[in-house]
Design a protein around this motif. Structure first.
Motif, mmCIF file in Angstrom:
data_model
loop_
_atom_site.group_PDB
_atom_site.id
_atom_site.type_symbol
_atom_site.label_atom_id
_atom_site.label_comp_id
_atom_site.label_asym_id
_atom_site.label_seq_id
_atom_site.Cartn_x
_atom_site.Cartn_y
_atom_site.Cartn_z
ATOM 1 N N PRO A 14 -8.255 -0.922 -0.525
ATOM 2 C CA PRO A 14 -7.251 -1.190 0.509
ATOM 3 C C PRO A 14 -7.869 -1.685 1.817
ATOM 4 C CG PRO A 14 -7.147 1.113 -0.230
ATOM 5 C CD PRO A 14 -8.282 0.474 -0.927
ATOM 6 N N GLU A 25 -6.362 -1.713 5.635
ATOM 7 C CA GLU A 25 -5.255 -1.335 6.516
ATOM 8 C C GLU A 25 -5.805 -1.241 7.926
ATOM 9 O OE1 GLU A 25 -3.865 2.301 4.794
ATOM 10 O OE2 GLU A 25 -2.729 1.284 3.226
ATOM 11 N N GLU A 43 0.536 -3.992 12.256
ATOM 12 C CA GLU A 43 -0.297 -3.245 11.311
ATOM 13 C C GLU A 43 -0.394 -4.033 10.005
ATOM 14 O OE1 GLU A 43 -2.107 -0.378 11.677
ATOM 15 O OE2 GLU A 43 -1.606 -0.621 13.797
ATOM 16 N N SER A 45 -1.664 -4.502 6.069
ATOM 17 C CA SER A 45 -2.066 -3.813 4.846
ATOM 18 C C SER A 45 -1.981 -4.804 3.689
ATOM 19 C CB SER A 45 -1.142 -2.627 4.564
ATOM 20 O OG SER A 45 -1.423 -2.077 3.294
ATOM 21 N N GLN A 96 1.200 -5.188 1.704
ATOM 22 C CA GLN A 96 2.335 -5.992 2.191
ATOM 23 C C GLN A 96 2.409 -7.346 1.490
ATOM 24 O OE1 GLN A 96 1.197 -6.236 6.289
ATOM 25 N NE2 GLN A 96 2.047 -4.243 6.831
#
Length: 198
Positions: free
Chosen positions: A40, A42, A49, A51, A54
Motif C-alpha cells: 500500500p 497512503e 489523501e 491511497s 482509490q
C-alpha cells in the motif's frame, strides 16, 4: 472405499501444504534477492489523501521516488513519463496515474510539489509524508536514498536515491519495475504490456 477416500484427502492436504510452502519460499526468495515487495501507498498528496486503493480496477500508478530539488535524474524521469503519457490514447491515459513520492519532506511541501509537477502535466500527483512513513515505504519498494550535506552549496544538501519506476495496481502489487532510462522506450513497452494484461 474408505481407504481410497483417505488417500485422496491425504493427497489434497499434501498439495495444500506444498502450495503454501512454495508461496512462502518464493516470498522469502524474493526478499533475499532484494526484489521489492510493494504494498500500500497512503500519503498526503497534492490531490488530498492519496491511497492506491482509490485506483479503479483497471488503473495503474506509475510510481517514482525523488525530490523537486533534484538536478538531473528526477526531471529526466518525469519527462520520460510525460512523453509516454502523451503517446497513449485517451482510454489508456485514463488508466495511468503518475505519482511522484518525495523523499525530501523537509523542503517538498505539497504546494511545492504541485507547482513543480505542473511542468510535467495536470495528471501528475505529488505525495510525501513523515520521515518514518517514507522510510517504511522506501524499504518495501527497495528504494535506497540518503541525504548528502553540501555545505558549500546554496542548496545545503542533496539526496542520492535510486530511480526506478514502478507500475503498481490498486492492491500494491508491482506489475513491472522499470530501471532508470533517459529514453521512453523501456517505460512505454512495460506500460503497454501491463495495460494489455488488464
Amino acid at each position: 472405499m474408505i481407504k481410497r477416500r483417505s488417500i485422496w484427502l491425504g493427497l489434497g492436504a499434501l498439495l495444500v501444504v506444498v502450495a503454501v510452502g512454495l508461496g512462502l519460499y518464493q516470498q522469502l526468495k524474493g526478499q533475499a534477492n532484494g526484489e521489492p515487495q510493494g504494498g500500500p501507498i497512503e500519503l498526503p498528496s497534492t490531490e488530498g489523501e492519496f491511497s492506491l486503493s482509490q485506483l479503479d480496477d483497471d488503473q495503474l500508478a506509475v510510481v517514482f521516488f525523488g525530490y523537486t530539488w533534484c538536478p538531473d535524474v528526477c526531471p529526466m524521469s518525469l519527462a520520460v513519463v510525460r512523453q509516454v503519457m502523451g503517446r497513449l490514447d485517451p482510454e489508456q491515459r485514463r488508466r495511468v496515474v503518475p505519482l511522484m513520492v518525495s523523499v525530501d519532506p523537509e523542503r517538498d511541501t505539497l504546494a511545492r510539489l504541485e507547482e513543480y509537477l505542473a511542468f510535467f502535466g495536470e495528471s501528475f500527483i505529488g505525495a510525501t509524508g513523515s520521515q518514518q512513513a517514507l522510510e517504511e515505504l522506501a524499504e518495501r519498494y527497495g528504494v535506497i536514498w540518503r541525504k548528502v550535506e553540501t555545505p558549500d552549496s546554496a542548496m545545503e544538501y542533496t539526496i542520492d536515491h535510486s530511480a526506478s519506476l514502478f507500475l503498481v495496481d490498486r492492491e500494491g502489487e508491482i506489475r513491472r519495475r522499470v530501471l532508470h532510462s533517459p529514453t521512453s522506450g523501456p517505460l512505454q513497452a512495460a506500460l503497454e504490456q501491463a495495460l494489455a494484461e488488464g
